[in-house]
Motif scaffolding. Structure first.
Motif, PDB file in Angstrom:
ATOM      1  N   SER A   1      46.282  38.682  25.484  1.00  9.81           N
ATOM      2  CA  SER A   1      45.155  39.609  25.342  1.00  9.81           C
ATOM      3  C   SER A   1      45.296  40.669  26.427  1.00  9.81           C
ATOM      4  O   SER A   1      45.514  40.342  27.585  1.00  9.81           O
ATOM      5  CB  SER A   1      43.823  38.870  25.511  1.00  9.81           C
ATOM      6  OG  SER A   1      43.764  37.764  24.642  1.00  9.81           O
ATOM      7  N   LYS A   2      45.187  41.935  26.030  1.00 10.98           N
ATOM      8  CA  LYS A   2      45.432  43.033  26.977  1.00 10.98           C
ATOM      9  C   LYS A   2      44.133  43.714  27.363  1.00 10.98           C
ATOM     10  O   LYS A   2      43.175  43.706  26.603  1.00 10.98           O
ATOM     11  CB  LYS A   2      46.356  44.086  26.339  1.00 10.98           C
ATOM     12  CG  LYS A   2      47.675  43.545  25.810  1.00 10.98           C
ATOM     13  CD  LYS A   2      48.527  42.913  26.902  1.00 10.98           C
ATOM     14  CE  LYS A   2      49.825  42.363  26.331  1.00 10.98           C
ATOM     15  NZ  LYS A   2      50.439  41.392  27.249  1.00 10.98           N
ATOM     16  N   GLU A   3      44.156  44.348  28.541  1.00  9.78           N
ATOM     17  CA  GLU A   3      43.033  45.181  28.926  1.00  9.78           C
ATOM     18  C   GLU A   3      43.445  46.640  28.812  1.00  9.78           C
ATOM     19  O   GLU A   3      44.219  47.145  29.615  1.00  9.78           O
ATOM     20  CB  GLU A   3      42.572  44.876  30.359  1.00  9.78           C
ATOM     21  CG  GLU A   3      41.454  45.829  30.779  1.00  9.78           C
ATOM     22  CD  GLU A   3      40.580  45.315  31.904  1.00  9.78           C
ATOM     23  OE1 GLU A   3      40.843  44.210  32.418  1.00  9.78           O
ATOM     24  OE2 GLU A   3      39.633  46.030  32.259  1.00  9.78           O
ATOM     25  N   GLY A   4      42.937  47.289  27.760  1.00  8.49           N
ATOM     26  CA  GLY A   4      43.248  48.708  27.570  1.00  8.49           C
ATOM     27  C   GLY A   4      42.207  49.589  28.224  1.00  8.49           C
ATOM     28  O   GLY A   4      42.531  50.593  28.858  1.00  8.49           O
ATOM     29  N   CYS A   5      40.950  49.210  28.051  1.00  9.18           N
ATOM     30  CA  CYS A   5      39.872  50.091  28.520  1.00  9.18           C
ATOM     31  C   CYS A   5      38.821  49.347  29.336  1.00  9.18           C
ATOM     32  O   CYS A   5      38.219  49.910  30.238  1.00  9.18           O
ATOM     33  CB  CYS A   5      39.198  50.760  27.322  1.00  9.18           C
ATOM     34  SG  CYS A   5      38.349  49.590  26.221  1.00  9.18           S
ATOM     35  N   GLY A   6      38.569  48.101  28.995  1.00  7.23           N
ATOM     36  CA  GLY A   6      37.521  47.350  29.674  1.00  7.23           C
ATOM     37  C   GLY A   6      36.120  47.769  29.273  1.00  7.23           C
ATOM     38  O   GLY A   6      35.149  47.359  29.906  1.00  7.23           O
ATOM     39  N   SER A   7      35.993  48.548  28.213  1.00  9.05           N
ATOM     40  CA  SER A   7      34.660  49.017  27.830  1.00  9.05           C
ATOM     41  C   SER A   7      34.377  48.891  26.331  1.00  9.05           C
ATOM     42  O   SER A   7      33.487  49.550  25.806  1.00  9.05           O
ATOM     43  CB  SER A   7      34.480  50.470  28.276  1.00  9.05           C
ATOM     44  OG  SER A   7      35.524  51.267  27.752  1.00  9.05           O
ATOM     45  N   GLY A   8      35.147  48.060  25.642  1.00  7.59           N
ATOM     46  CA  GLY A   8      34.849  47.807  24.229  1.00  7.59           C
ATOM     47  C   GLY A   8      35.388  48.842  23.264  1.00  7.59           C
ATOM     48  O   GLY A   8      35.120  48.765  22.069  1.00  7.59           O
ATOM     49  N   ASP A   9      36.145  49.807  23.771  1.00  7.25           N
ATOM     50  CA  ASP A   9      36.578  50.910  22.907  1.00  7.25           C
ATOM     51  C   ASP A   9      37.928  50.705  22.232  1.00  7.25           C
ATOM     52  O   ASP A   9      38.188  51.306  21.201  1.00  7.25           O
ATOM     53  CB  ASP A   9      36.645  52.205  23.726  1.00  7.25           C
ATOM     54  CG  ASP A   9      35.276  52.673  24.168  1.00  7.25           C
ATOM     55  OD1 ASP A   9      34.517  53.115  23.289  1.00  7.25           O
ATOM     56  OD2 ASP A   9      34.965  52.571  25.364  1.00  7.25           O
ATOM     57  N   CYS A  10      38.833  49.887  22.812  1.00  7.73           N
ATOM     58  CA  CYS A  10      40.217  49.904  22.333  1.00  7.73           C
ATOM     59  C   CYS A  10      40.631  48.674  21.537  1.00  7.73           C
ATOM     60  O   CYS A  10      41.578  48.719  20.772  1.00  7.73           O
ATOM     61  CB  CYS A  10      41.183  50.096  23.500  1.00  7.73           C
ATOM     62  SG  CYS A  10      41.459  48.602  24.486  1.00  7.73           S
ATOM     63  N   GLY A  11      39.957  47.546  21.720  1.00  2.94           N
ATOM     64  CA  GLY A  11      40.271  46.356  20.931  1.00  2.94           C
ATOM     65  C   GLY A  11      41.499  45.580  21.374  1.00  2.94           C
ATOM     66  O   GLY A  11      41.845  44.567  20.761  1.00  2.94           O
ATOM     67  N   ALA A  12      42.165  45.997  22.454  1.00  6.04           N
ATOM     68  CA  ALA A  12      43.381  45.306  22.892  1.00  6.04           C
ATOM     69  C   ALA A  12      43.083  43.887  23.381  1.00  6.04           C
ATOM     70  O   ALA A  12      43.973  43.042  23.450  1.00  6.04           O
ATOM     71  CB  ALA A  12      44.078  46.100  23.994  1.00  6.04           C
ATOM     72  N   CYS A  13      41.829  43.639  23.712  1.00  8.09           N
ATOM     73  CA  CYS A  13      41.412  42.342  24.255  1.00  8.09           C
ATOM     74  C   CYS A  13      40.788  41.460  23.182  1.00  8.09           C
ATOM     75  O   CYS A  13      40.153  40.461  23.509  1.00  8.09           O
ATOM     76  CB  CYS A  13      40.391  42.586  25.352  1.00  8.09           C
ATOM     77  SG  CYS A  13      38.900  43.365  24.668  1.00  8.09           S
ATOM     78  N   SER A  14      40.951  41.820  21.893  1.00  7.69           N
ATOM     79  CA  SER A  14      40.273  41.101  20.799  1.00  7.69           C
ATOM     80  C   SER A  14      40.607  39.615  20.784  1.00  7.69           C
ATOM     81  O   SER A  14      41.775  39.226  20.905  1.00  7.69           O
ATOM     82  CB  SER A  14      40.684  41.699  19.439  1.00  7.69           C
ATOM     83  OG  SER A  14      40.258  43.036  19.348  1.00  7.69           O
TER      84      SER A  14
ATOM     85  N   VAL B   1      35.543  39.496  18.584  1.00 12.23           N
ATOM     86  CA  VAL B   1      34.821  40.197  19.657  1.00 12.23           C
ATOM     87  C   VAL B   1      35.821  40.750  20.675  1.00 12.23           C
ATOM     88  O   VAL B   1      36.997  40.365  20.675  1.00 12.23           O
ATOM     89  CB  VAL B   1      33.821  39.259  20.398  1.00 12.23           C
ATOM     90  CG1 VAL B   1      32.802  38.667  19.438  1.00 12.23           C
ATOM     91  CG2 VAL B   1      34.544  38.152  21.156  1.00 12.23           C
ATOM     92  N   CYS B   2      35.351  41.634  21.534  1.00  8.25           N
ATOM     93  CA  CYS B   2      36.163  42.128  22.645  1.00  8.25           C
ATOM     94  C   CYS B   2      35.941  41.194  23.830  1.00  8.25           C
ATOM     95  O   CYS B   2      34.816  41.085  24.330  1.00  8.25           O
ATOM     96  CB  CYS B   2      35.729  43.533  23.049  1.00  8.25           C
ATOM     97  SG  CYS B   2      36.032  44.785  21.793  1.00  8.25           S
ATOM     98  N   SER B   3      37.007  40.550  24.316  1.00  9.49           N
ATOM     99  CA  SER B   3      36.818  39.600  25.420  1.00  9.49           C
ATOM    100  C   SER B   3      36.510  40.303  26.735  1.00  9.49           C
ATOM    101  O   SER B   3      36.060  39.672  27.685  1.00  9.49           O
ATOM    102  CB  SER B   3      38.039  38.680  25.575  1.00  9.49           C
ATOM    103  OG  SER B   3      39.194  39.424  25.862  1.00  9.49           O
ATOM    104  N   CYS B   4      36.714  41.617  26.797  1.00 10.48           N
ATOM    105  CA  CYS B   4      36.342  42.362  28.015  1.00 10.48           C
ATOM    106  C   CYS B   4      34.835  42.521  28.101  1.00 10.48           C
ATOM    107  O   CYS B   4      34.314  42.850  29.152  1.00 10.48           O
ATOM    108  CB  CYS B   4      37.036  43.724  28.074  1.00 10.48           C
ATOM    109  SG  CYS B   4      36.412  44.949  26.901  1.00 10.48           S
ATOM    110  N   LEU B   5      34.127  42.318  26.978  1.00  5.31           N
ATOM    111  CA  LEU B   5      32.668  42.424  26.972  1.00  5.31           C
ATOM    112  C   LEU B   5      32.016  41.074  26.696  1.00  5.31           C
ATOM    113  O   LEU B   5      30.979  40.993  26.026  1.00  5.31           O
ATOM    114  CB  LEU B   5      32.205  43.475  25.952  1.00  5.31           C
ATOM    115  CG  LEU B   5      32.598  44.925  26.252  1.00  5.31           C
ATOM    116  CD1 LEU B   5      31.945  45.880  25.255  1.00  5.31           C
ATOM    117  CD2 LEU B   5      32.236  45.327  27.673  1.00  5.31           C
TER     118      LEU B   5
END
Ligand SMILES: Cc1cc2nc3c(=O)[nH]c(=O)nc-3n(C[C@H](O)[C@H](O)[C@H](O)COP(=O)(O)OP(=O)(O)OC[C@H]3O[C@@H](n4cnc5c(N)ncnc54)[C@H](O)[C@@H]3O)c2cc1C
Ligand code: FES
Ligand code: FES
Lengths: 159, 286
Positions: free
Chosen positions: A38-51, A59-63
């Motif tokens: 799982s990647k961190e692209g933005c940390g704000s729910g915008d990019c989905g890299a952390c899905s 869900v976005c795991s960064c949120l």
């Protein structure tokens, strides 16, 4: 800051970890559990890299706070292949060259898998809307969409 | 920061009353973004998703009581609810991506109090009522009376929303919500319009609620827009009057997403389009 003890089922395995109350599930997956798919692209729910999938929902795991995972089920990209056997989506992404740098790919695969479990026969428009929260700066999306549509067709045929 | 997981509303009220710096955590799609950006530093977050009554949707007096912790995705999987209030459900379905919809709640959308919150004009048009629990008991408040300014609500210290009630859908009625954004997905409304109309036996509009979003500090429930529709068959003349009223009522600001003149104009255009859909739904045509 006092640490919180959490027990969650991650990719089918009961897993325990300690976290700070402010840590996200993405932080814990990557930094404590060594699940760096799982990647961190933005940390704000915008990019989905952390899905990820949390109790069956994409869900976005960064949120998500890591402490929220107590007693819940978490599925990440690491749970997608069965040993050396790739998931059909993974096979098709390679076949269609649906990735370049690969940063967006784990999130897109997790999201696409959740879509096909809910809707084995999505239209192209449905695939595009479902994946609208997964940004890719490399491929231009077309190959991703074709790989998902092709996988869906193949999995329907195999079923 | 403490992380609290109350399992009852009373416990949540107590935690919130004891600590004015604590914040409610529902889906976290606003709160956690702000937490991570260090725009807020609450002493505690109170996760309400372990409070059973806040996580369910139940039928009540022909209407729907939607727990304040229910995410948009879950509402949109309930076909009966979508059939009664398609406008509200579509508005909630516009909030962010699939991933965001898996977490975002309408109560969070309301309490975050962004002027551009998508589900708010739709809820206001539908006549939705928020149930609030607090130190002095429970009260019901119309959704339009919750936001008091950008980021501000009328909730008192120690209070939280426990559910949103969508009333029984009147016969021969329909609702709709449309927003204007420069893209087709994943953007913040430049203007949003919610409309609910009820028709009489002759096909004339007997009741209407029109709510305008993103064109003022808080959502506008517009009487002049409703008056333009009531008593008419919803023909072109009525829709022209509605559009003019919406343009007149909008008091937007200039920002990077749109100028005042553009937003006022779009408010009229969207009001017309949204009303057309609501009227068609009331007739059973859509
Ligand atoms: C990528 C992205 C895209 C987005 N797109 C949109 C969009 O298109 N349209 C739109 O309108 N919004 C959008 N949002 C904003 C957000 O998703 C919504 O406002 C959402 O509905 C918030 O709900 P939540 O449950 O996640 O709230 P939370 O973040 O949990 O809470 C929001 C605020 O409300 C308070 N709160 C929450 N529940 C309660 C309660 N029951 N009682 C009292 N206070 C409460 C919290 O303390 C917090 O201050 C987007 C956000 C992201 C990250
Ligand atoms: S890192 Fe979570 S959405 Fe971008
Ligand atoms: S392959 Fe590089 S971001 Fe998608």
């Amino acid at each position: 800051m006092s640490q919180i003890h959490v027990t969650a089922t991650i990719n089918g395995d009961e897993t325990e970890f300690l976290c700070d109350p402010t840590e996200t599930l993405l932080d814990v997956l990557r930094d404590h559990l060594d699940l760096t798919g799982s990647k961190e692209g933005c940390g704000s729910g915008d990019c989905g890299a952390c899905s990820i999938i949390l109790d069956g929902r994409l869900v976005c795991s960064c949120l998500v706070l890591a402490a929220e995972a107590e007693g819940r089920s978490v599925e990440t990209i690491e749970g997608m292949a069965e040993g050396d056997k790739l998931h059909p989506l993974q096979e098709k992404f390679i076949e269609h060259a649906a990735l370049q740098c690969g940063i967006c790919t784990p999130g897109i695969l997790v999201a696409a898998k959740n879509l096909l479990e809910r809707n084995p026969n999505p239209s192209e428009e449905e695939v595009r809307y479902w994946l609208a929260g997964n940004l890719c700066r490399c491929t231009g999306y077309d190959k991703i969409i074709r790989a998902v549509m092709d996988t869906a067709a193949e999995m329907r045929g195999a079923a | 920061m403490r992380f609290e997981t109350p399992t009852t509303v009373d416990e949540a009220v107590r935690l919130l009353s004891d600590d004015p710096e604590a914040r409610i955590l529902a889906g976290g799609t606003d709160l956690l973004v702000r937490l991570r950006a260090r725009q807020v530093a609450p002493s505690a977050v109170i996760d309400v998703k372990r409070i059973a009554e806040m996580t369910v949707i139940t039928r009540e007096e022909g209407g729907w009581r939607i727990g304040a912790a229910v995410p948009s995705a879950e509402m949109n999987e309930m076909s009966d609810l979508c059939a009664d209030w398609p406008g509200v459900m579509e508005a909630a379905d516009l909030i962010g991506s699939t991933q965001i919809q898996g977490r975002a709640t309408m109560a969070g959308n309301l309490c975050n109090a962004s002027p551009a919150a998508d589900s708010v004009p739709a809820m206001v048009a539908a006549g939705a009522v928020a149930r609030i629990a607090g130190p002095s008991g429970t009260r019901d408040v119309a959704v339009e009376d919750i936001p008091t300014g950008p980021g501000q609500t009328s909730l008192k210290p120690g209070e939280l929303i426990t559910s949103i009630f969508l009333p029984v859908k009147p016969a021969m009625s329909g609702d709709a919500y449309l927003r204007f954004i420069p893209r087709t997905e994943m953007d913040i409304a430049v203007v949003g319009v919610g409309v609910h109309v009820t028709l009489d036996d002759q096909g004339k509009i007997s009741a209407a609620r029109v709510a305008l979003g993103a064109v003022a500090p808080t959502v506008i429930l517009s009487q002049s827009c409703a008056d333009a529709l009531i008593g008419t068959p919803g023909d072109d003349a009525a829709l022209d009057a509605l559009a003019a009223a919406a343009t007149e009522e909008a008091t937007p600001i200039d920002d990077k997403r749109g100028t005042v003149a553009f937003r006022k104009d779009i408010a009229g255009v969207l009001a017309r389009r949204t009303a057309k859909i609501a009227i068609a739904r009331a007739k059973g045509d859509a």
